[in-house]
Design a protein around this motif. Structure first.
Motif, PDB file in Angstrom:
ATOM      1  N   CYS A  29       0.828  -1.209   0.000  1.00 62.75           N
ATOM      2  CA  CYS A  29       0.000   0.000   0.000  1.00 62.75           C
ATOM      3  C   CYS A  29       0.864   1.261   0.000  1.00 62.75           C
ATOM      4  O   CYS A  29       0.510   2.269  -0.625  1.00 62.75           O
ATOM      5  N   VAL A  30       2.008   1.199   0.674  1.00 61.31           N
ATOM      6  CA  VAL A  30       2.936   2.337   0.672  1.00 61.31           C
ATOM      7  C   VAL A  30       3.551   2.481  -0.718  1.00 61.31           C
ATOM      8  O   VAL A  30       3.609   3.581  -1.286  1.00 61.31           O
ATOM      9  N   ARG A  31       4.014   1.356  -1.262  1.00 58.49           N
ATOM     10  CA  ARG A  31       4.613   1.369  -2.609  1.00 58.49           C
ATOM     11  C   ARG A  31       3.642   1.947  -3.635  1.00 58.49           C
ATOM     12  O   ARG A  31       3.987   2.854  -4.404  1.00 58.49           O
ATOM     13  N   ASP A  32       2.407   1.422  -3.653  1.00 62.20           N
ATOM     14  CA  ASP A  32       1.446   1.863  -4.662  1.00 62.20           C
ATOM     15  C   ASP A  32       1.057   3.328  -4.478  1.00 62.20           C
ATOM     16  O   ASP A  32       0.869   4.056  -5.463  1.00 62.20           O
ATOM     17  N   SER A  33       0.948   3.769  -3.234  1.00 63.57           N
ATOM     18  CA  SER A  33       0.596   5.171  -2.980  1.00 63.57           C
ATOM     19  C   SER A  33       1.667   6.105  -3.536  1.00 63.57           C
ATOM     20  O   SER A  33       1.362   7.134  -4.153  1.00 63.57           O
ATOM     21  N   ILE A  34       2.932   5.746  -3.341  1.00 64.04           N
ATOM     22  CA  ILE A  34       4.041   6.575  -3.847  1.00 64.04           C
ATOM     23  C   ILE A  34       4.030   6.600  -5.378  1.00 64.04           C
ATOM     24  O   ILE A  34       4.324   7.631  -5.997  1.00 64.04           O
ATOM     25  N   LEU A  35       3.645   5.471  -5.977  1.00 65.35           N
ATOM     26  CA  LEU A  35       3.623   5.378  -7.438  1.00 65.35           C
ATOM     27  C   LEU A  35       2.365   6.001  -8.053  1.00 65.35           C
ATOM     28  O   LEU A  35       2.226   6.047  -9.278  1.00 65.35           O
ATOM     29  N   GLY A  36       1.449   6.451  -7.196  1.00 65.56           N
ATOM     30  CA  GLY A  36       0.220   7.040  -7.713  1.00 65.56           C
ATOM     31  C   GLY A  36      -0.809   6.013  -8.103  1.00 65.56           C
ATOM     32  O   GLY A  36      -1.788   6.331  -8.800  1.00 65.56           O
ATOM     33  N   ARG A  37      -0.637   4.766  -7.663  1.00 62.84           N
ATOM     34  CA  ARG A  37      -1.594   3.692  -7.920  1.00 62.84           C
ATOM     35  C   ARG A  37      -2.540   3.575  -6.731  1.00 62.84           C
ATOM     36  O   ARG A  37      -2.189   3.924  -5.603  1.00 62.84           O
ATOM     37  N   ILE A  38      -3.736   3.058  -6.965  1.00 60.64           N
ATOM     38  CA  ILE A  38      -4.692   2.855  -5.873  1.00 60.64           C
ATOM     39  C   ILE A  38      -4.411   1.502  -5.219  1.00 60.64           C
ATOM     40  O   ILE A  38      -4.503   0.458  -5.881  1.00 60.64           O
ATOM     41  N   PRO A  39      -4.043   1.482  -3.937  1.00 59.91           N
ATOM     42  CA  PRO A  39      -3.741   0.206  -3.276  1.00 59.91           C
ATOM     43  C   PRO A  39      -4.947  -0.728  -3.253  1.00 59.91           C
ATOM     44  O   PRO A  39      -6.083  -0.287  -3.036  1.00 59.91           O
ATOM     45  N   GLY A  40      -4.674  -2.019  -3.458  1.00 62.03           N
ATOM     46  CA  GLY A  40      -5.749  -3.003  -3.383  1.00 62.03           C
ATOM     47  C   GLY A  40      -6.197  -3.215  -1.951  1.00 62.03           C
ATOM     48  O   GLY A  40      -7.373  -3.461  -1.687  1.00 62.03           O
TER      49      GLY A  40
END
Length: 466
Positions: A29-40
């Protein structure tokens, strides 16, 4: 850097910290948030022991309490909260014999797979990044935390996760991590078919399914999908192809992705009256394209002029794919749909209405919209001249098919204007004779669709001799 967390996640972290514990959002969730993706989903790690977590929240589920994981239920949403831990010795390349709780966040992050997944965050401290995950994200690199060989020895599934993340994020795999994958690929024998299937699904449904070729080059598919190695090593000396079998199939998966935008996407395609795609159907189409020529290595023949032929490859590919999908523990619907699409992917369709209606009856109405996508993706992955010709023909036939469907012409038994009950009323006996009569009536209607009315079919049935 500030990460926007859901209110419920923020509330869980705040509750834990208010009671003297550390707590962070952690991992994907941290990784995806930084990448601008919506965490699953949002995972939380904490210094609190499971019993302490349970005391602080009204509704909890012991989803993995022996490993420190408690699921907190807020309304109907579940959030996994796991105590900082140190894994014990791994004995099966998958699970630790035991875990020990710790009060040190860094010790917990140290046991994780990749640097981009070993970051934690809360609003008080911001991002905790002891292993330079932010640098690797900036460089678009998949790198193991610490010693790559040790990480893969601990959990061989991480080998597949490395390839899958590289496909989902379009990252490259760092050299030492790549070398360790090559050395440790054999340990994938210890991973369950279900786990392998999930990773393959995510890879093929990602934006970069071509990473499957990386899996081949690193020795992964040799263990989990050996037929793909055979495909990669089978050339196609033919004016219709410019790629070998394996490369052609990957190009076809990529082509399928390009076609998805032409079809509406919904969460559940079964509930729609018009043709739509959902995630399951997209997955089915991706696996169809990956395996549509998987039988070619078994039937390859080379003539005196050096040209390659693959007679009967559709049926052989369907049988081979069925075995593969069963071994990967797919559900029966997926197995049946993929194998049927593969069986008919090279089946000629007529542009003439009468012949096309018969083709539709043979193949099945429910498959036709999917089959047109398969034929288009296959055509796009052919050599340029063959691509244009095949694509144009397929589009022309699809236009005729849509005309037939719009006219609501009879294409299957249940579309007939009469039933077995009607035939019994005019003297037919139950059993094989009745079925044969209905089949003959259906063939008549496929040739003469305007005859599909009760009066005409009763008169036609009376003339049948059984």
């Amino acid at each position: 850097m500030r990460i926007e967390m859901p209110n419920k996640v923020r509330m869980i972290i705040q509750t834990l910290t208010d009671h003297g514990h550390e707590a962070y959002a952690v991992g994907g969730c941290v990784r995806d948030s930084i990448l601008g993706r919506i965490p699953g989903d949002w995972d939380i790690t904490t210094s609190a022991k499971p019993e302490e977590v349970k005391r602080l929240f009204r509704r909890t589920i012991d989803t993995g309490i022996e490993h420190g994981t408690v699921t907190i239920m807020l309304d109907k949403e579940g959030f996994e909260v796991t105590t900082y831990r140190i894994d014990g010795e791994y004995e099966d390349n998958r699970h630790p014999k035991n875990v020990a709780f710790t009060s040190d966040l860094v010790e917990d992050l140290k046991r994780r797979d990749f640097t981009i997944n070993a970051m934690a965050y809360n609003e008080q401290e911001g991002i905790v990044d002891e292993f330079h995950g932010l640098e690797d994200m900036e460089a678009k690199v998949i790198r193991c935390v610490g010693n790559a060989r040790e990480r893969f020895d601990e959990d061989a599934l991480r080998i597949l996760r490395a390839i899958r993340f590289s496909a989902q994020l379009d990252f490259t795999i760092e050299e030492q991590t790549k070398q360790a994958i090559t050395e440790k690929a054999e340990t994938l024998h210890n991973i369950s078919a279900e786990r392998i299937r999930v990773e393959l699904e995510k890879l093929l449904c990602s934006s970069h399914p071509r990473k499957m070729i990386d899996a081949y080059q690193l020795g992964i598919t040799k263990i989990i999908l050996p037929v793909f190695d055979q495909m990669m090593e089978t050339t196609q000396n033919s004016p219709y192809h410019y790629l070998g079998v394996g490369e052609h199939c990957i190009a076809a998966v990529e082509a399928m992705h390009s076609l998805f935008s032409q079809v509406p996407y919904v969460d559940d395609a079964k509930e729609q009256e018009t043709f739509c795609l959902d995630h399951k159907l997209q997955m089915i189409l991706c696996f169809t394209m990956l395996l549509h020529d998987c039988g070619k290595p078994l039937v390859k023949q080379t003539d005196e002029q050096g040209r390659d032929h693959f007679y009967g490859h559709g049926e052989v590919s369907a049988k081979t794919a069925k075995t593969i999908l069963r071994d990967l523990k797919f559900d029966n619907y997926t197995i049946d749909t993929v194998t049927s699409l593969i069986r008919y992917h090279d089946h000629p369709l007529s542009i003439e209405e009468k012949a096309l209606r018969k083709c539709i009856n043979t193949i099945g109405v429910d498959l036709m919209d999917l089959l047109f996508l398969v034929k288009k993706a296959d055509a796009i992955a052919h050599a340029e001249n063959a691509c244009k010709e095949r694509l144009q023909l397929t589009n022309n036939i699809e236009t005729v098919y849509k005309k037939i469907r719009a006219a609501k012409q009879c294409l299957r038994m249940k579309d007939l204007a009469i039933s077995g009950k009607d035939l019994i009323e005019i003297g037919f006996s139950q059993g094989k004779t009745l079925g044969d009569a209905l089949q003959q009536i259906l063939q008549h209607v496929l040739e003469e669709p305007e005859e599909n009315n009760r009066e005409s079919l009763i008169e036609y049935a009376k003339k049948l001799s059984f």
